[in-house]
Design a protein around this motif. Sequence first.
Motif, PDB file in Angstrom:
ATOM      1  N   PRO A 183      83.574  28.429  96.926  1.00 34.78           N
ATOM      2  CA  PRO A 183      82.541  29.390  97.319  1.00 34.78           C
ATOM      3  C   PRO A 183      82.646  30.736  96.607  1.00 34.78           C
ATOM      4  N   ASP A 184      83.853  31.113  96.146  1.00 36.49           N
ATOM      5  CA  ASP A 184      83.981  32.374  95.412  1.00 36.49           C
ATOM      6  C   ASP A 184      83.199  32.339  94.109  1.00 36.49           C
ATOM      7  N   LEU A 185      83.154  31.173  93.477  1.00 33.75           N
ATOM      8  CA  LEU A 185      82.368  31.020  92.253  1.00 33.75           C
ATOM      9  C   LEU A 185      80.876  31.069  92.553  1.00 33.75           C
ATOM     10  N   LEU A 186      80.479  30.452  93.663  1.00 32.21           N
ATOM     11  CA  LEU A 186      79.058  30.408  94.010  1.00 32.21           C
ATOM     12  C   LEU A 186      78.537  31.754  94.474  1.00 32.21           C
ATOM     13  N   ILE A 187      79.331  32.470  95.283  1.00 35.82           N
ATOM     14  CA  ILE A 187      78.830  33.682  95.927  1.00 35.82           C
ATOM     15  C   ILE A 187      78.549  34.781  94.912  1.00 35.82           C
ATOM     16  N   ILE A 188      79.318  34.838  93.810  1.00 33.59           N
ATOM     17  CA  ILE A 188      79.069  35.887  92.817  1.00 33.59           C
ATOM     18  C   ILE A 188      77.863  35.570  91.939  1.00 33.59           C
ATOM     19  N   GLN A 189      77.402  34.302  92.002  1.00 34.11           N
ATOM     20  CA  GLN A 189      76.208  33.910  91.245  1.00 34.11           C
ATOM     21  C   GLN A 189      74.956  33.857  92.123  1.00 34.11           C
ATOM     22  N   ASP A 190      75.084  34.288  93.379  1.00 35.03           N
ATOM     23  CA  ASP A 190      73.989  34.198  94.358  1.00 35.03           C
ATOM     24  C   ASP A 190      73.573  32.755  94.618  1.00 35.03           C
ATOM     25  N   LEU A 191      74.530  31.827  94.552  1.00 35.98           N
ATOM     26  CA  LEU A 191      74.254  30.413  94.776  1.00 35.98           C
ATOM     27  C   LEU A 191      74.826  29.914  96.094  1.00 35.98           C
ATOM     28  N   TYR A 192      75.416  30.817  96.875  1.00 33.88           N
ATOM     29  CA  TYR A 192      76.013  30.428  98.152  1.00 33.88           C
ATOM     30  C   TYR A 192      75.074  30.811  99.282  1.00 33.88           C
ATOM     31  N   GLN A 193      75.245  30.143 100.445  1.00 37.27           N
ATOM     32  CA  GLN A 193      74.352  30.429 101.580  1.00 37.27           C
ATOM     33  C   GLN A 193      74.521  31.852 102.109  1.00 37.27           C
ATOM     34  N   MET A 194      75.700  32.441 101.867  1.00 36.33           N
ATOM     35  CA  MET A 194      75.941  33.829 102.244  1.00 36.33           C
ATOM     36  C   MET A 194      75.712  34.720 101.024  1.00 36.33           C
ATOM     37  N   LYS A 195      74.899  35.766 101.172  1.00 34.85           N
ATOM     38  CA  LYS A 195      74.600  36.665 100.057  1.00 34.85           C
ATOM     39  C   LYS A 195      74.863  38.108 100.488  1.00 34.85           C
ATOM     40  N   PRO A 196      76.100  38.585 100.322  1.00 32.77           N
ATOM     41  CA  PRO A 196      76.435  39.949 100.740  1.00 32.77           C
ATOM     42  C   PRO A 196      75.717  40.993  99.873  1.00 32.77           C
ATOM     43  N   PRO A 197      75.462  42.168 100.434  1.00 31.84           N
ATOM     44  CA  PRO A 197      74.897  43.246  99.606  1.00 31.84           C
ATOM     45  C   PRO A 197      75.916  43.699  98.566  1.00 31.84           C
ATOM     46  N   ARG A 198      75.431  43.992  97.363  1.00 30.07           N
ATOM     47  CA  ARG A 198      76.319  44.443  96.300  1.00 30.07           C
ATOM     48  C   ARG A 198      76.497  45.961  96.355  1.00 30.07           C
ATOM     49  N   PRO A 199      77.609  46.433  95.808  1.00 27.11           N
ATOM     50  CA  PRO A 199      78.714  45.645  95.249  1.00 27.11           C
ATOM     51  C   PRO A 199      79.611  45.087  96.352  1.00 27.11           C
ATOM     52  N   PHE A 200      80.199  43.932  96.094  1.00 25.29           N
ATOM     53  CA  PHE A 200      81.123  43.324  97.052  1.00 25.29           C
ATOM     54  C   PHE A 200      82.236  42.627  96.283  1.00 25.29           C
ATOM     55  N   ALA A 201      83.346  42.421  96.955  1.00 28.86           N
ATOM     56  CA  ALA A 201      84.453  41.667  96.383  1.00 28.86           C
ATOM     57  C   ALA A 201      84.393  40.241  96.909  1.00 28.86           C
ATOM     58  N   PRO A 202      84.524  39.241  96.044  1.00 29.32           N
ATOM     59  CA  PRO A 202      84.686  37.876  96.565  1.00 29.32           C
ATOM     60  C   PRO A 202      86.076  37.736  97.182  1.00 29.32           C
ATOM     61  N   GLY A 203      86.395  36.543  97.618  1.00 25.92           N
ATOM     62  CA  GLY A 203      87.688  36.306  98.264  1.00 25.92           C
ATOM     63  C   GLY A 203      87.487  35.973  99.722  1.00 25.92           C
ATOM     64  N   GLY A 204      87.472  34.664 100.040  1.00 21.46           N
ATOM     65  CA  GLY A 204      87.088  34.234 101.378  1.00 21.46           C
ATOM     66  C   GLY A 204      88.215  34.016 102.358  1.00 21.46           C
ATOM     67  N   GLU A 205      89.468  33.980 101.883  1.00 18.39           N
ATOM     68  CA  GLU A 205      90.587  33.819 102.829  1.00 18.39           C
ATOM     69  C   GLU A 205      91.774  34.628 102.330  1.00 18.39           C
ATOM     70  N   VAL A 206      92.430  35.314 103.271  1.00 17.32           N
ATOM     71  CA  VAL A 206      93.470  36.268 102.905  1.00 17.32           C
ATOM     72  C   VAL A 206      94.663  36.184 103.853  1.00 17.32           C
ATOM     73  N   SER A 207      95.750  36.752 103.386  1.00 15.79           N
ATOM     74  CA  SER A 207      96.902  37.031 104.249  1.00 15.79           C
ATOM     75  C   SER A 207      97.328  38.466 103.981  1.00 15.79           C
ATOM     76  N   GLY A 208      98.004  39.056 104.950  1.00 20.27           N
ATOM     77  CA  GLY A 208      98.450  40.428 104.758  1.00 20.27           C
ATOM     78  C   GLY A 208      99.087  40.992 106.007  1.00 20.27           C
ATOM     79  N   VAL A 209      99.118  42.317 106.066  1.00 23.32           N
ATOM     80  CA  VAL A 209      99.773  43.024 107.162  1.00 23.32           C
ATOM     81  C   VAL A 209      98.771  43.998 107.785  1.00 23.32           C
ATOM     82  N   VAL A 210      98.666  43.999 109.091  1.00 23.31           N
ATOM     83  CA  VAL A 210      97.798  44.957 109.780  1.00 23.31           C
ATOM     84  C   VAL A 210      98.329  46.362 109.526  1.00 23.31           C
TER      85      VAL A 210
END
Length: 332
Positions: A42-69
Amino acid sequence: MRALRSHEAGGPETLTLDEVEAPEPGPGEVRIAVKAAAINYPDLLIIQDLYQMKPPRPFAPGGEVSGVVDKLGDGVTGLSVGDRVIAVPGFGGLSERLVVNAKAAIPLPEGVSFSMGASLLLTYATAIHALKDRGRIAVGQEVLVLGAAGGVGLAAIELAQAYGARVVAAVSSADKARVAGEAGADDCVIYPRGALDKHGSKALAGQFKAAASGEGFDIILDPVGGDYAEPALRSLGWQGRYLVVGFPAGIPKLPLNLALLKEAEVSGVFWGAFAMRDPKAYAGQVRELFALLGEGKIAPKVTGTYPLEKGGEAIAALATRKVTGKLVVTMD
């Protein structure tokens, strides 16, 4: 903070590394200092406007993450600054800070690396939802997994084995067959890359049928689509379940008379919508995945890591369909 963002529709080469203000969490939200972000189709699709979700630009792709609160919004309970978490925001993960709803931040067990944590949910949650909810997998059944050396494919192999099924992996190369075998596949079918004519389609259907020990497969999990879909459907057994997951090879047109003749089910697998509509069931599946991870029955296979500034290269590599396992972008 740094963020790899899309300013216009296009391929990975259009992404730019920007310096932006860190977002602030609102009520009921937490901010995550991202440590790793897994790359998915989906990261490849979303930056080409080919995914069902179309965020307003500019946006960062990346659909799953890990980290620290690293910051809490008003009213947040159950989480503290410093907690290790994973989340599936859909987009925004290729940035050093990310705000999510506190309910979407899932504690990451100690001993599980950030790279492995970031690689767990989209692939394994998709596979567990497909096999258990849509496929009704049972001990002794036979499962054919297309695209078996990819993230979803490898997850499906491991989970189907954990549930006592016999698994046949379908892949496009001998190297990918080796990877699928290492993940636990009982047998492998190597299919040709590229378009299939009528003769090639019939030949592939014969390969699939020959790999089933009985009259056909109980479950076929298809995250590939394209010309491989019809030959796979022809190898389905009586009252089998064909699970539609994705279409990197193209959206196929299936002859539905085959579904009638086999009294088969063709079922869509849209894990993201399922998780939003039934959060209680989703939470139960996450607990099950962590239990299987702790038992050593599943283990995300991270095959490549990239720094944030080369995140576009990770997405481009995934687009070649030559990648096995998961690619991860790390912030350190």
